[in-house]
Design an enzyme around this catalytic site. Sequence first.
Site, PDB file in Angstrom:
ATOM      1  N   SER A  66       0.835  -1.206   0.000  1.00 30.61           N
ATOM      2  CA  SER A  66       0.000   0.000   0.000  1.00 30.61           C
ATOM      3  C   SER A  66       0.868   1.253   0.000  1.00 30.61           C
ATOM      4  O   SER A  66       2.008   1.249   0.472  1.00 30.61           O
ATOM      5  CB  SER A  66      -0.917   0.015   1.224  1.00 30.61           C
ATOM      6  OG  SER A  66      -1.796  -1.086   1.221  1.00 30.61           O
TER       7      SER A  66
HETATM    8  N1  SAH Z   1      -1.059  -4.854   4.214  1.00 29.22           N
HETATM    9  C1  SAH Z   1      -0.367  -5.121   2.984  1.00 29.22           C
HETATM   10  C2  SAH Z   1      -1.214  -4.699   1.787  1.00 29.22           C
HETATM   11  C3  SAH Z   1      -1.266  -5.784   0.781  1.00 29.22           C
HETATM   12  S1  SAH Z   1      -2.463  -5.656  -0.506  1.00 29.22           S
HETATM   13  C4  SAH Z   1       1.019  -4.496   2.963  1.00 29.22           C
HETATM   14  O1  SAH Z   1       1.341  -3.744   3.888  1.00 29.22           O
HETATM   15  O2  SAH Z   1       1.794  -4.777   2.054  1.00 29.22           O
HETATM   16  C5  SAH Z   1      -3.787  -6.652   0.137  1.00 29.22           C
HETATM   17  C6  SAH Z   1      -3.486  -8.088   0.473  1.00 29.22           C
HETATM   18  O3  SAH Z   1      -4.716  -8.682   0.917  1.00 29.22           O
HETATM   19  C7  SAH Z   1      -2.992  -8.959  -0.683  1.00 29.22           C
HETATM   20  O4  SAH Z   1      -1.795  -9.566  -0.300  1.00 29.22           O
HETATM   21  C8  SAH Z   1      -4.115  -9.978  -0.867  1.00 29.22           C
HETATM   22  O5  SAH Z   1      -3.646 -11.259  -1.274  1.00 29.22           O
HETATM   23  C9  SAH Z   1      -4.716 -10.032   0.517  1.00 29.22           C
HETATM   24  N2  SAH Z   1      -6.098 -10.519   0.601  1.00 29.22           N
HETATM   25  C10 SAH Z   1      -7.147 -10.295  -0.239  1.00 29.22           C
HETATM   26  N3  SAH Z   1      -8.253 -10.928   0.206  1.00 29.22           N
HETATM   27  C11 SAH Z   1      -7.911 -11.565   1.360  1.00 29.22           C
HETATM   28  C12 SAH Z   1      -8.611 -12.406   2.275  1.00 29.22           C
HETATM   29  N4  SAH Z   1      -9.900 -12.737   2.121  1.00 29.22           N
HETATM   30  N5  SAH Z   1      -7.931 -12.880   3.345  1.00 29.22           N
HETATM   31  C13 SAH Z   1      -6.618 -12.582   3.537  1.00 29.22           C
HETATM   32  N6  SAH Z   1      -5.901 -11.818   2.698  1.00 29.22           N
HETATM   33  C14 SAH Z   1      -6.539 -11.305   1.613  1.00 29.22           C
END
Ligand code: SAH
Length: 217
Positions: A66
């Site tokens: 993000s």
């Molecule tokens: N917090 C992360 C942001 C990653 S983007 C960071 O600091 O880098 C969002 C993430 O959510 C992705 O890795 C995606 O695979 C995950 N995601 C999407 N749906 C999800 C779910 N139902 N359960 C767990 N993770 C999920």
Amino acid sequence: MVRNDTLRHQGMRKRLVDGLKIKGIKDSAVLEAIGTVPRHLFMESMFINFAYKDQAFPIGAGQTISQPYTVAFQTQLLEINKNDKVLEVGTGSGYQAAVLLEMGAKVFTIERQKELFAKVQHFLPEIGYTPAFFFGDGYKGLPDFAPFDKIIVTAGAPSVPEDLTGQLKIGGRMVIPVGNDRKQVMKVFIRISETEFKTEKHGNFVFVPLLKGTVNF
Ligand code: SAH
């Protein structure tokens, strides 16, 4: 302490933090954490010049780390206290989890993509950050470890998962972007009693979607 964290990186981080202040981030603990976590280590070394720009960046498996402003904004809305028990849905690169750990929270983080989960579980402890890692579907939360003081969802949810609101302590806060795959509204749910929640809205954001089930490769 941390490998490859040079004065140059520290200077870039300071400028990033100054930029976040100008954009309206006020929580000094959040700013301090972002000024401390070595974001460049969360990316491939060839992208080092992007690490401290205030923008999202691809981390593989179709996902992104993000934007720092978004991380700061969501973290500020969580109103973190030391020792808060925090559930993060969407571990991704682990950067948000590291920021929360830096602020003294106990972090439980869940990721649905095996590839990302395996990578981050290895990498984060290596640079000194050790949340409890879970591979699974964040829609369900972590009933065995509930209730949580705070819940942060870092992917865009089409609707608010009831399992998650149910895992919030009374007095607890959940920060979640809610909307379609093009645009979400940042919402905060504050649990006032067993059955009542107060809701706040905090502007529009764009996240990758919160998806159901798990991906095993
Ligand atoms: N917090 C992360 C942001 C990653 S983007 C960071 O600091 O880098 C969002 C993430 O959510 C992705 O890795 C995606 O695979 C995950 N995601 C999407 N749906 C999800 C779910 N139902 N359960 C767990 N993770 C999920």
